[in-house]
Write a protein that holds these residues in place. Structure first.
Motif, PDB file in Angstrom:
ATOM      1  N   GLN A  60      -4.786   4.469   2.802  1.00  0.00           N
ATOM      2  CA  GLN A  60      -4.367   4.022   4.144  1.00  0.00           C
ATOM      3  C   GLN A  60      -2.858   3.863   4.185  1.00  0.00           C
ATOM      4  OE1 GLN A  60      -6.728   1.827   2.481  1.00  0.00           O
ATOM      5  NE2 GLN A  60      -8.343   3.172   3.162  1.00  0.00           N
ATOM      6  N   GLY A  61      -2.145   4.784   3.601  1.00  0.00           N
ATOM      7  CA  GLY A  61      -0.693   4.722   3.696  1.00  0.00           C
ATOM      8  C   GLY A  61       0.017   4.503   2.373  1.00  0.00           C
ATOM      9  N   TYR A 107       1.312   4.125  11.236  1.00  0.00           N
ATOM     10  CA  TYR A 107       0.707   3.823  12.539  1.00  0.00           C
ATOM     11  C   TYR A 107       1.743   3.189  13.478  1.00  0.00           C
ATOM     12  CZ  TYR A 107      -3.280   2.900  15.608  1.00  0.00           C
ATOM     13  OH  TYR A 107      -4.179   2.906  16.654  1.00  0.00           O
ATOM     14  N   GLN A 146       5.212  -0.665  -2.149  1.00  0.00           N
ATOM     15  CA  GLN A 146       4.040  -1.535  -2.270  1.00  0.00           C
ATOM     16  C   GLN A 146       4.465  -2.984  -2.467  1.00  0.00           C
ATOM     17  OE1 GLN A 146       0.644  -0.826  -1.896  1.00  0.00           O
ATOM     18  NE2 GLN A 146       1.659   0.926  -0.971  1.00  0.00           N
ATOM     19  N   LEU A 196      -2.793  -2.468  11.486  1.00  0.00           N
ATOM     20  CA  LEU A 196      -2.390  -2.264  12.874  1.00  0.00           C
ATOM     21  C   LEU A 196      -3.401  -1.390  13.618  1.00  0.00           C
ATOM     22  CD1 LEU A 196      -0.146  -3.479  14.395  1.00  0.00           C
ATOM     23  CD2 LEU A 196       1.304  -1.551  13.823  1.00  0.00           C
ATOM     24  N   GLU A 197      -4.046  -0.499  12.898  1.00  0.00           N
ATOM     25  CA  GLU A 197      -5.136   0.278  13.503  1.00  0.00           C
ATOM     26  C   GLU A 197      -6.447  -0.444  13.193  1.00  0.00           C
ATOM     27  OE1 GLU A 197      -6.764   3.437  11.227  1.00  0.00           O
ATOM     28  OE2 GLU A 197      -6.987   4.798  12.922  1.00  0.00           O
ATOM     29  N   PHE A 224      -5.255  10.198  13.624  1.00  0.00           N
ATOM     30  CA  PHE A 224      -5.977   9.004  13.195  1.00  0.00           C
ATOM     31  C   PHE A 224      -7.395   9.068  13.770  1.00  0.00           C
ATOM     32  CE2 PHE A 224      -1.559   7.845  12.687  1.00  0.00           C
ATOM     33  CZ  PHE A 224      -1.568   7.115  11.508  1.00  0.00           C
ATOM     34  N   GLN A 261       4.598   3.623   5.727  1.00  0.00           N
ATOM     35  CA  GLN A 261       3.468   3.802   4.811  1.00  0.00           C
ATOM     36  C   GLN A 261       2.316   4.442   5.569  1.00  0.00           C
ATOM     37  OE1 GLN A 261       2.719   0.489   2.119  1.00  0.00           O
ATOM     38  NE2 GLN A 261       4.894   0.185   1.820  1.00  0.00           N
ATOM     39  N   CYS A 262       1.513   3.626   6.257  1.00  0.00           N
ATOM     40  CA  CYS A 262       0.413   4.262   6.992  1.00  0.00           C
ATOM     41  C   CYS A 262       0.932   5.050   8.188  1.00  0.00           C
ATOM     42  CB  CYS A 262      -0.622   3.235   7.444  1.00  0.00           C
ATOM     43  SG  CYS A 262      -0.147   2.283   8.908  1.00  0.00           S
ATOM     44  N   ARG A 308       2.648  -3.767   9.417  1.00  0.00           N
ATOM     45  CA  ARG A 308       1.902  -4.559   8.440  1.00  0.00           C
ATOM     46  C   ARG A 308       2.021  -3.992   7.033  1.00  0.00           C
ATOM     47  NH1 ARG A 308       1.137  -9.432   8.804  1.00  0.00           N
ATOM     48  NH2 ARG A 308      -1.092  -9.885   8.872  1.00  0.00           N
ATOM     49  N   CYS A 309       2.618  -2.801   6.895  1.00  0.00           N
ATOM     50  CA  CYS A 309       2.622  -2.153   5.578  1.00  0.00           C
ATOM     51  C   CYS A 309       3.928  -2.315   4.800  1.00  0.00           C
ATOM     52  CB  CYS A 309       2.381  -0.656   5.717  1.00  0.00           C
ATOM     53  SG  CYS A 309       0.818  -0.197   6.464  1.00  0.00           S
ATOM     54  N   THR A 310       5.060  -2.146   5.471  1.00  0.00           N
ATOM     55  CA  THR A 310       6.287  -1.842   4.725  1.00  0.00           C
ATOM     56  C   THR A 310       7.163  -3.034   4.399  1.00  0.00           C
ATOM     57  OG1 THR A 310       7.581  -1.546   6.741  1.00  0.00           O
ATOM     58  CG2 THR A 310       6.446   0.401   5.864  1.00  0.00           C
ATOM     59  N   GLY A 311       6.986  -4.143   5.082  1.00  0.00           N
ATOM     60  CA  GLY A 311       7.939  -5.242   4.892  1.00  0.00           C
ATOM     61  C   GLY A 311       9.295  -4.931   5.491  1.00  0.00           C
ATOM     62  N   SER A 369      -5.717 -12.752   6.994  1.00  0.00           N
ATOM     63  CA  SER A 369      -6.001 -11.332   6.799  1.00  0.00           C
ATOM     64  C   SER A 369      -4.739 -10.544   7.058  1.00  0.00           C
ATOM     65  CB  SER A 369      -7.095 -10.885   7.772  1.00  0.00           C
ATOM     66  OG  SER A 369      -7.020  -9.490   7.986  1.00  0.00           O
ATOM     67  N   GLN A 370      -4.624  -9.402   6.393  1.00  0.00           N
ATOM     68  CA  GLN A 370      -3.412  -8.611   6.634  1.00  0.00           C
ATOM     69  C   GLN A 370      -3.526  -7.789   7.914  1.00  0.00           C
ATOM     70  OE1 GLN A 370      -1.879  -6.552   3.165  1.00  0.00           O
ATOM     71  NE2 GLN A 370      -0.040  -5.938   4.237  1.00  0.00           N
ATOM     72  N   THR A 371      -4.649  -7.838   8.574  1.00  0.00           N
ATOM     73  CA  THR A 371      -4.808  -7.237   9.912  1.00  0.00           C
ATOM     74  C   THR A 371      -4.127  -5.884  10.078  1.00  0.00           C
ATOM     75  OG1 THR A 371      -2.846  -8.319  10.816  1.00  0.00           O
ATOM     76  CG2 THR A 371      -4.901  -9.514  11.003  1.00  0.00           C
ATOM     77  N   SER A 393      -5.146   6.926   8.069  1.00  0.00           N
ATOM     78  CA  SER A 393      -5.723   5.650   8.444  1.00  0.00           C
ATOM     79  C   SER A 393      -4.597   4.647   8.590  1.00  0.00           C
ATOM     80  CB  SER A 393      -6.705   5.199   7.359  1.00  0.00           C
ATOM     81  OG  SER A 393      -7.234   3.931   7.681  1.00  0.00           O
ATOM     82  N   GLY A 394      -4.644   3.871   9.671  1.00  0.00           N
ATOM     83  CA  GLY A 394      -3.528   2.984   9.992  1.00  0.00           C
ATOM     84  C   GLY A 394      -3.576   1.643   9.292  1.00  0.00           C
ATOM     85  N   GLY A 395      -3.614   1.673   7.989  1.00  0.00           N
ATOM     86  CA  GLY A 395      -3.624   0.428   7.217  1.00  0.00           C
ATOM     87  C   GLY A 395      -5.049  -0.010   6.925  1.00  0.00           C
ATOM     88  N   GLY A 414       5.797  -4.377   0.838  1.00  0.00           N
ATOM     89  CA  GLY A 414       4.712  -4.601   1.791  1.00  0.00           C
ATOM     90  C   GLY A 414       3.879  -5.821   1.437  1.00  0.00           C
ATOM     91  N   TRP A 424       3.582  -9.481   3.676  1.00  0.00           N
ATOM     92  CA  TRP A 424       2.354 -10.160   4.088  1.00  0.00           C
ATOM     93  C   TRP A 424       2.277 -11.547   3.464  1.00  0.00           C
ATOM     94  CZ3 TRP A 424      -2.858 -10.770   1.721  1.00  0.00           C
ATOM     95  CH2 TRP A 424      -3.701 -11.462   2.606  1.00  0.00           C
ATOM     96  N   PHE A 439      -5.906  -2.533   3.658  1.00  0.00           N
ATOM     97  CA  PHE A 439      -5.710  -3.819   2.951  1.00  0.00           C
ATOM     98  C   PHE A 439      -7.036  -4.486   2.598  1.00  0.00           C
ATOM     99  CE2 PHE A 439      -2.516  -3.496   6.500  1.00  0.00           C
ATOM    100  CZ  PHE A 439      -1.551  -2.859   5.756  1.00  0.00           C
TER     101      PHE A 439
END
Ligand code: FES
Ligand code: FES
Lengths: 997, 169
Positions: free
Chosen positions: A511-512, B110, A700, A199-200, A33, B107-108, B144-147, A195-197, A250-252, A703, A707, A254
């Motif tokens: 980003q994933g 992290y 998708q 993680l990275e 990363f 997903q990502c 935050r990605c996968t649910g 915001s979906q903030t 990249s760690g997310g 995820g 959120w 959004f």
């Protein structure tokens, strides 16, 4: 090989749930990363001093002490930045100048003020505490509706108002429709800031190369590359002199990582000033306070309704809060959805007013859903209300107004060209397969038992691949005619090397989302290979890769954009290889097939040649290539759909290329005592065209749904009335965990897109738009059954908000009981600390009085004071070092004594500014003579802003008490002439247990 | 207990994923920074630096620990295990990792290494959790990605078919 080839021929990877090629690297912890990128020796590390105030004038900045700290290479202020860079370009013509550091004023808590670069991050952060910034605090403007009124404080004085743009649009004849309506249903909705903030957080590595006048940047930026010229212009270099690289991992993102760009510029400038490479890694508090947020929106929406449930017109007034600055591409959330303002409904008449307002909050940005969550929250809450008012089933009202079957392509009132679908069928299938009838029975049974149960519905149209001209509508027609914008270019390159290995690069910056896998599937299908044969590299370099303004990962751009470009590039490679192979096989190139690593004649599969050999000949023996053919095998596919035109003279615009359809329903139960919402069942139907990889597509959906559950129930950036920021940790900004997110039931229908060559549409944003309002409608349904008016239902639906609707506002506590902490929903000011106490001093009141008023003895009494300057009569500035619990570091205290009644009482007021933010406070001291001395009683109230308020001021109550106690203990020692009395282990134990103060 | 001085870089040795490594750290250096910037591994991700997100989770002497809340010097002499230890030396994914891949549990990626470490330690104690128990444990991590759906399925599948619980039956 014939049989193999025939079998392989049938094998297609697109459309299959192919496992991801990304996973092995990520699962083994080997992905690099941005924080892992190599940095060369001598790289400096940056830390940023940020504003503790929502709104203040910067009077002075003294960096001298910080510059002298160990390891510090440079301390950079707004003035330094202003001298060598220009303000960022914005979409609107407004005097709203934003540099990479605050100049003259700070406009939100977290606004960057000073940047320190040092040999390591620890030293850089240490030095922040030694910067003295003097602020003149100004009244803040926080509420977006109040911000529009006259006489409010101005975020940007030069604008003369806080409203930056007002635009009206009319389509069809809404006035007539409203005049002829049987009834008008109206609602005012509030969508929060969230915001979906990822993680990275943000990471920037920047180096200025003076020889080439080039800035070389590696960061986890996500595009769009429309921001590239914004950065290069700010840096005062030609576009080619800013090289932007993004790593593969990249760690997310959004959408939020679009907003790295001001920090890219800041670190470029820091590198130029310091003469060395600079690295910056954002921390979580910085991210929550200052990265970006989806704009909060107030919408007034009206529907013209016929008695049979038909809606003939919508009227919108949308007021978006963009915070302190409009950063490109803002105000996107207000315009990205413009063409599809009528949602999934066949409504021909539409009136819209869009207003952009500035407040003292963090600048807003793209966040997954990008305007959709706000818009659909208003539309679908209104449609629910229409059903309630006319006494119809909400599903029936929905059905009655849907865009009907068989009318595609369908031009929506504001210009969206809905490409394909069958909305009524999708709903019927979801209702049947998802079991809505059973859910209704469950609700009825629950209600019979007296439980609070509700069902909610929502339907939305999900746009994908933005038209780069979508923001043009904010400009008046004549202005945009001079500089028309439209289209959306995507690029991808397929290369076959001398040994026949296939590699792919593309402009998607993921980003994933699994883009490497899907691109491998697409190219494998074209060339008759397997995804494992294809090496996809999605690290990106503007100096080397094909890119355009649309490049990047946002607005569900991949499936209908980059994926198409990759299939075009692979098709070109295939055509070229077929032409090279054709003479040897003695078959016309168009007739050749590719499978199992071979190129062959389908009529006689034994007449075949290996693909790697054919590709190799383009490298090893270019002289033998067909007449006129260029050597090597490297093809770039570029694609921009013709349907994405500039807005027309009626202000209609096809804001996106493809339009998917989503229909959701859910059942929720509310705990009657606590107001807690539990999602009992959730069904989500998607028609996203062709699914390129169903495994990834469902990922998708899961995820986005998770959120969206957060948005519905937990997530909100909370500000006090004074603009203090209160949600600076993941303990304050609550995000859903595995325990709060149920597994939704996903259903699919596949109506291929007619405008995107692969037939695919977007799928990753739909639930961000449908789920929050679906849950809200279910909560409304549950509450309405109890006779509760739900017009004001605002997100997030946390227990206290709902409990208030069920039980009414909380009554004042009975006398003698402690005041309950005010809920963040209506925060008064920053976090408030109050306390009182008394102590006994073995000296007469006159002596205590003298001590308090004497400069030298006061210096000895203030805990940790190492310098006291007199500013005026009984007015001091103290330099103190404090170490009590979380309150650590160097602070500047200002203390003023007045209302002096010698030797009885005095008022103390002042402020404390330091690494944890700022506080303002006042207190009273009363001296009462007693037999052997004086009883000193005191009270204080302190308001915190800045970091302390953001990270949970509640932790500080004990620290404040301890500091006040230290002050009086020292007073006793000073007056009595003895040392500060040591606390007995017993009293210390009692105190730590909270039994005694 | 050795005397530690601030501003002095002290030697810190670990048995990291079975191999001895050594580096230097000031007393205030976080274990997460030490692993990433001093030793140079890439699996200890920092998502919050205040103990909530779980991205930095590693095992210290077998105990699930937040590296962002641990000073490097505290781990001196300890065995530290990270996600790099899960696959075999040839890089062949473990059965748990394969289950994550099969069920699209990331997903990502992290959050993933930290989550894998928590699961690894948890399944030693509880080889066959129910879905509710598993979700309760996973709620110590943020993704935050996968649910969370894919990772829950992955672990349940793994427990059913490959884990210690599967073999015991
Ligand atoms: S980084 Fe350690 S828990 Fe978040
Ligand atoms: S996979 Fe991105 S945070 Fe979990």
């Amino acid at each position: 090989m014939a049989d193999d080839a025939a079998v392989a021929l049938k094998e297609r990877y697109v459309g299959q749930p192919v496992e991801r090629v990304e996973d092995a690297t990520l699962l083994t912890g080997k992905a690099q990363f941005s924080d892992h990128l190599p940095t060369r020796a001598g790289t400096l590390h940056a830390a940023i001093l940020r504003s503790p105030h929502a709104h203040a004038r910067i009077l002075s900045i003294d960096t001298s002490k910080a510059a002298a700290r160990p390891g510090v290479a440079a301390v950079i202020t707004g003035e330094d930045v202003r001298a060598i860079s220009d303000p960022f370009l914005i979409v609107l013509r407004q005097p709203m100048h934003q540099w990479a550091l605050a100049v003259d004023k700070v406009r939100y808590v977290g606004d960057p003020v000073v940047c320190v670069v040092a040999d390591d991050r620890y030293h850089a952060e240490d030095a922040l505490a030694f910067i003295d910034v003097e602020y003149e605090v100004l009244p803040a403007v926080v509420d977006q509706e109040a911000a529009c009124e006259d006489g409010m404080p101005l975020v940007h004085e030069a604008m003369g108002a806080n409203v930056a743009s007002v635009r009206d649009f009319t389509y069809g004849d809404p006035d007539k429709a409203f005049a002829e309506a049987d009834r008008i249903v109206k609602l005012r909705t509030y969508y929060p800031r969230n915001s979906q903030t990822p993680l990275e957080g943000f990471v920037v590595n920047a180096e200025y190369h003076s020889g080439e006048n080039l800035y070389d940047v590696a960061s986890n930026y996500q595009g769009p590359f429309t921001s590239h010229p914004v950065m290069s212009l700010a840096l005062r270099v030609r576009n080619s002199q800013l090289r932007m690289r993004t790593p593969q991992w990249s760690g997310g993102g959004f959408g939020i990582k679009v907003q790295i760009f001001p920090y890219v510029v800041l670190m470029c400038l820091a590198s130029k000033i310091a003469g060395r490479p600079v690295k910056w890694v954002e921390d979580r508090l910085e991210h929550l306070a200052a990265a970006a947020a989806a704009p909060n929106r107030v919408t007034t929406i009206e529907a013209a309704v016929k008695n049979d449930g038909t809606v003939t017109a919508f009227r919108f007034d949308q007021l978006d809060d963009y915070g302190a600055f409009l950063r490109a591409p803002m105000p996107g959330p207000l315009y990205r959805m413009h063409g599809i303002l009528t949602g999934a409904y066949d409504i021909k008449n539409l009136a819209v007013t869009n207003r952009v307002v500035m407040t003292n909050k963090c600048p807003s940005s793209m966040v997954r859903g990008f305007g959709g969550p706000q818009m659909y929250f208003a539309i679908e809450r209104l449609m629910h209300k229409v059903a309630v008012e006319i006494g119809m089933d909400p599903l029936e009202v929905m059905r009655r107004n849907l865009v009907p079957e068989g009318v595609f392509p369908y031009r929506a009132a504001a210009g969206a060209l809905l490409d394909s679908g069958n909305y009524p069928e999708a709903i019927e299938r979801a209702v049947n397969e998802g079991g809505l009838a059973e859910l209704v029975r469950r609700r009825d049974a629950a209600r019979k038992e007296g439980r609070l149960y509700g069902i909610g519905l929502a339907t939305i149209v999900e746009p994908a691949q933005s038209n780069m001209g979508y923001l043009s509508n904010i400009l008046p027609r004549d202005e945009r005619a001079r500089n028309p914008k439209g289209g959306a270019v995507a690029n991808a390159t397929v290369n076959v090397d001398p040994l026949g290995t296939v590699s792919v690069t593309a402009d998607s910056i993921p980003q994933g989302q699994g883009h490497m896998t899907v691109l491998a599937q697409i190219v494998a299908d074209e060339l008759g290979l397997t995804p494992d044969d294809i090496k996809v590299s999605l690290d990106f370099d503007t100096a080397k890769d094909a890119w355009s303004i649309a490049t990047g990962n946002y607005s569900s751009r991949f499936s209908s954009a980059t994926a198409v470009a990759a299939s075009k590039a692979a098709r070109k490679v295939r055509d070229k290889l077929a032409r090279i192979a054709a003479p040897g096989l003695n078959v016309e190139p168009e007739k050749l097939e590719f499978a199992g690593g071979k190129i062959f004649d389908p009529v006689n599969p034994d007449n075949a040649v290996n693909l790697y050999r054919v590709a190799g000949s383009a490298h090893w023996t270019p002289g033998n290539l067909p007449e006129g053919m260029e050597p090597c095998v490297r093809e770039t596919g570029s694609w921009s759909p013709p349907e994405l035109e500039s807005p027309n003279e009626l202000d209609q615009i096809n804001t996106s290329l493809t339009y998917g359809f989503v229909f959701d329903f859910c059942g929720i139960e509310i705990d009657r005592d606590t107001g807690m919402v539990r999602i009992d069942k959730y069904v989500t139907m998607h028609d996203s065209g062709v699914l390129l990889n169903p495994l990834i597509a469902n990922g998708q959906v899961y995820g986005a749904f998770a959120w969206a559950v957060g948005c519905a129930l937990f997530e909100e950036f909370v500000y006090g009335d004074d603009g203090s920021f209160k949600t600076g940790t993941f303990a304050d900004y609550l995000v859903p965990t595995s325990f709060e997110v149920p597994e939704p039931q996903i259903l699919h229908m596949e109506s291929p897109s007619t405008v995107s060559p692969l037939g695919a549409k977007g799928i990753g944003e739909g639930n961000c738009m449908s789920t929050p309002v679906c849950i809200a409608n279910a909560v409304a349904d549950a509450l309405e059954a109890e006779g509760v008016n739900t017009d004001d239902l605002a997100l997030p639906l946390h227990p206290s908000r709902i409990a208030k609707l069920i039980h009414g506002a909380e009554t004042a506590p009975a006398a003698g009981r402690p005041e309950l902490r005010p809920h963040p929903e209506k925060p008064a000011a920053g976090h408030m600390l109050t306390g009182d106490g008394e102590t006994f001093v073995p000296a007469p009141p006159e002596e205590v009085w003298r001590t308090l008023l004497d400069e030298d003895s006061l210096a000895a009494v203030i805990p940790g004071c190492h310098r006291l300057d007199r500013l005026g009569e009984n007015d001091y500035r103290a330099d103190v070092s404090v170490g009590v619990g979380p309150v650590r570091g160097r602070f500047i205290a200002k203390v003023k004594l007045d209302e002096l009644v010698e030797p009885e009482s005095a008022k103390l007021s002042g402020s404390l500014t330091g690494p944890l933010g700022a506080s303002q406070g006042e207190g009273h001291v009363r001296l009462t003579p007693e037999a052997n001395g004086t009883r000193v009683s005191y009270d204080y109230s302190i308001v915190l802003t800045g970091t302390v308020a953001s990270v949970g001021g509640r932790m500080l109550e004990g620290a404040a008490r301890a500091l006040v106690r230290q002050f009086f203990n020292r007073l006793v020692a000073q007056v009595g002439g003895g040392p500060e009395p040591a606390e007995s282990w017993w009293s210390r134990l009692l105190r730590e247990l909270g039994i005694r103060k | 207990m050795p005397q530690l001085n601030r501003d002095v870089r002290h030697p810190v040795s670990l048995t990291l994923n079975g191999k001895k490594v050594q580096g230097h750290a000031e007393p205030r250096m976080l274990l997460s920074d030490f692993l990433t910037h001093e030793i140079g591994i890439t699996s200890c991700h920092v998502g919050c630096e205040h103990g909530v997100c779980g991205a930095c989770t590693v095992l210290i002497d077998g105990n699930v620990s937040r590296a962002c809340l641990t000073f490097a010097v505290q781990a001196d002499g300890a065995a530290v295990d990270t996600a790099e230890s899960l696959a075999d030396d040839e890089g062949e994914l473990s059965a748990l990792q394969q289950a994550f891949k099969k069920h699209h549990g990331l997903q990502c990626g992290y959050c993933t290494p930290g989550i894998l470490m928590s699961i690894t330690a948890y399944l030693k104690e509880k080889p066959k959790p129910t879905e509710d128990e598993l979700r309760d444990m996973l709620s110590g991590h943020l993704c935050r990605c996968t649910g969370y759906v894919g990772m829950v399925r992955a672990v349940l599948d793994y427990c059913e078919n490959s884990g210690a619980g599967a073999k015991a039956e």
